[in-house]
Design an enzyme around this catalytic site. Sequence first.
Site, PDB file in Angstrom:
ATOM      1  N   GLU A 187       0.839  -1.137  -0.067  1.00 16.94           N
ATOM      2  CA  GLU A 187       0.065  -0.022  -0.208  1.00 16.94           C
ATOM      3  C   GLU A 187       0.824   1.420   0.123  1.00 16.94           C
ATOM      4  O   GLU A 187       0.459   2.370   0.292  1.00 16.94           O
ATOM      5  CB  GLU A 187      -0.854   0.118   1.237  1.00 16.94           C
ATOM      6  N   TYR A 191     -11.411  17.103  21.189  1.00 14.45           N
ATOM      7  CA  TYR A 191     -10.200  16.565  20.792  1.00 14.45           C
ATOM      8  C   TYR A 191     -10.501  15.785  19.497  1.00 14.45           C
ATOM      9  O   TYR A 191      -9.448  16.091  18.542  1.00 14.45           O
ATOM     10  CB  TYR A 191      -9.750  15.534  21.706  1.00 14.45           C
TER      11      TYR A 191
END
Length: 214
Positions: free
Chosen positions: A79, A125
């Site tokens: 990949e 967050y």
Amino acid sequence: MTATLSEQTKQRDAIAKTGRSLFDRGFTFGSTGNVSVRLGDGSLLATPTNASLGDLDPARISHLSEKGELLSGDKPTKEAFLHQCVYCARADAAAVVHLHSTHSVAISILADVDPTDVLPPLTAYYVMRVGKLPLVPYFPPGDEALANAVLAHIGTAHAVLLANHGPVVAGKTLADAQYATEELEEAAKLFLLLQGQRIRPLTREQVAALRARF
């Protein structure tokens, strides 16, 4: 400009340390997942194919040219092209983390998520570290057509979720990419825990204020 030996050594060690940390804490398993760092000369360091992120030898990490040619080390992850397409689309990216983390993969399989932005803004967050999360359609592992599908989204979002596969996250540093990946996994876990419950995500105004500040 050629990447210096000291730069390579530092980043090889950082990749191995990050991989071990992710593996030991259950964010990845077996030989799944891959990590890369873009060096100052545009070349890449990437984890090798069929390697466990928990047991990386820094000296055997793949060193690839900007065009993807193997310069040294073991054969890279199949990949690697995915990492290259992210760097091509994002000049600000210096690292990419791709995992098959359990909760993130789980939400990539759900039928009714919003493909333009899979997760709602559950926490501050998550908004600060990940923000938008487009869903990329399914392609078989190693299918290079996936690169074009990722390119359609990665320019406007530094994280994407591959359907039935897992997240791909870019960062200005390896630590940035790691932390954003971990935050995404925790947000995915929260999302699954809250299935069937009434939720109170952050408002548009709260999200906008976070993005303006951070």
